[in-house]
Design a protein around this motif. Structure first.
Motif, PDB file in Angstrom:
ATOM      1  N   LEU A  67       0.950  -1.316  -0.104  1.00  7.52           N
ATOM      2  CA  LEU A  67      -0.331  -0.284  -0.075  1.00  7.52           C
ATOM      3  C   LEU A  67       0.605   1.332   0.059  1.00  7.52           C
ATOM      4  N   ASP A 110      -1.794 -10.987   5.565  1.00  7.75           N
ATOM      5  CA  ASP A 110      -0.432 -10.301   5.724  1.00  7.75           C
ATOM      6  C   ASP A 110       0.322 -10.720   6.106  1.00  7.75           C
ATOM      7  N   GLN A 239      -6.092  -9.009   5.758  1.00  5.00           N
ATOM      8  CA  GLN A 239      -5.300  -7.975   5.886  1.00  5.00           C
ATOM      9  C   GLN A 239      -4.584  -7.002   6.235  1.00  5.00           C
ATOM     10  N   GLN A 242      -2.410  -3.877   6.723  1.00  8.26           N
ATOM     11  CA  GLN A 242      -2.607  -2.950   6.249  1.00  8.26           C
ATOM     12  C   GLN A 242      -3.808  -2.127   6.747  1.00  8.26           C
ATOM     13  N   HIS A 243      -4.327  -2.665   7.580  1.00  3.90           N
ATOM     14  CA  HIS A 243      -5.521  -2.181   8.280  1.00  3.90           C
ATOM     15  C   HIS A 243      -5.000  -1.690   9.715  1.00  3.90           C
ATOM     16  N   GLN A 246      -3.270   1.618   8.115  1.00  7.08           N
ATOM     17  CA  GLN A 246      -4.506   2.990   8.237  1.00  7.08           C
ATOM     18  C   GLN A 246      -5.438   3.544   9.693  1.00  7.08           C
ATOM     19  N   VAL A 293      -1.859   7.210   4.220  1.00  8.96           N
ATOM     20  CA  VAL A 293      -2.145   6.122   3.797  1.00  8.96           C
ATOM     21  C   VAL A 293      -2.992   6.353   2.463  1.00  8.96           C
ATOM     22  N   PRO A 296      -3.665   1.496  -1.248  1.00  5.76           N
ATOM     23  CA  PRO A 296      -3.304  -0.419  -1.346  1.00  5.76           C
ATOM     24  C   PRO A 296      -3.110  -0.231  -3.330  1.00  5.76           C
TER      25      PRO A 296
END
Length: 348
Positions: A67, A110, A239, A242-243, A246, A293, A296
């Motif tokens: 991302l 991930d 995810q 990534q989560h 964020q 961010v 992605p």
């Protein structure tokens, strides 16, 4: 630390990390002149890797899942005597970056891949650009052409399981003592619960050039200012990293210290498998601050080729042949995914 690893679980973990790091090497071996012959072209090697790891048109051929982020670098001023690069003196340098996990599968969970990366581009007010791609392993497992080729063979998937053969992995590491530092790192590796508290390394050496023209061999690393916390034993969210990133950024910027580690005479500058002693002099060059961010694969980093040889005045490559090789691999990957994306009418 030099004893062979034991047990299939450790061997498979080494195989997983080694295979991802090997994906970097697989694309550039021919370009760097490591392994030759008309049957080994960069295109064919990447074709073979994609056949083994999966073909995902339009995505990067390694570190496919990531991302885009943005922020800035704020220099401390302490590196200004080592390099004339404007990034070390400008008050605030805009940064575009990309967090990713290793491997060719953009849909992998991930937390299923041990290798994490952070690539950044720093754009200074003198019109110059500095790009660097960093990984959480501090070293590679190999340092010679023969070692590379041995690792290619050891990482070939077993047709019966679809995974590398643990026995071949153990045999590879036993036959290549230069992999000791890599094995030690892998055996002690404890994944953190976030991109934010992961440390990233340049792995390769570079040369800082000061105002008098003197070169200072260096490796760099980004040290997280976010405290370490272990990855939970069970993670259902594919995810997760990534989560997490964020969510953390909704609470404020995230910071890393850019530390320049300087070589002593005799330290290997062309061997990415050999670590430098921990007591080497280091300089706090400043703070990388990630503020947001973008999205992605849809932010400003989407079309960037994080070629490690895109360097500003004041920073030069070392004589490590893998640097030129990485550059060739990144170019091949970038060109291929660009063609694939245009053919599909959109880029992921």
């Amino acid at each position: 630390m030099n004893s062979p690893l034991h047990g299939p679980d450790k061997a498979l973990r080494l195989a997983g990390i080694g295979a991802v790091m090997l994906a970097l090497g697989a694309g550039f071996a021919y370009a760097a002149g490591w392994i030759g012959g008309p049957q080994l072209t960069p295109q064919r090697i990447i074709d073979t890797f994609e056949a083994q790891a999966g073909h995902y048109p339009g995505y990067r051929k390694n570190h496919a899942k990531g991302l885009c982020v943005s922020g800035y670098f704020q220099p401390s001023g302490q590196a200004a005597t080592l390099s004339t690069a404007r990034a070390f003196t400008q008050d605030r340098v805009p940064v575009i970056g990309r967090f990713a996990i290793g491997g060719a599968n953009p849909f992998a969970p991930d937390t299923g891949i041990p290798v994490r990366s952070l690539a950044i581009e720093l754009s200074t007010d003198d019109g110059q650009v500095w790009r660097t791609g960093m990984n959480n392993p501090p070293v590679l497992a190999i340092s010679t052409p023969q070692g590379f080729y041995d690792q290619v063979l050891a990482n070939a998937p077993d047709p019966a399981t679809g995974k590398p053969d643990p026995a071949k992995q153990q045999a590879f590491f036993a036959a290549h003592p230069e992999s000791a530092a890599f094995r030690q790192w892998t055996a002690s590796y404890k994944p953190s619960d976030s991109f934010a508290n992961t440390q990233y390394h340049s792995i390769n050496a570079f040369r800082l050039i000061d105002a008098s023209g003197t070169a200072h061999p260096v490796r760099w690393q980004l040290e997280p200012q976010t405290p370490f916390a272990a990855l939970p034993g069970k993670v259902d969210d594919k995810q997760f990293l990534q989560h997490d990133l964020q969510q953390r950024l909704t609470q404020g910027p995230l910071r890393w210290t850019l530390r320049l580690v300087l070589a002593n005479p005799g330290d290997a500058q062309d061997n990415p498998a050999q670590p430098w002693p921990a007591e080497r002099r280091s300089v706090d060059a400043g703070a990388l601050v990630i503020e947001q961010v973008d999205a992605p694969e849809q932010g400003a980093c989407r079309d960037l080729n994080f070629d490690p040889l895109i360097l500003p005045s004041g920073i030069q490559p070392s004589n490590d042949p893998i640097l030129a090789a990485r550059s060739a691999a990144y170019s091949e990957s970038f060109n291929r995914r660009s063609r694939e994306s245009l053919g599909a009418g959109a880029r992921p």
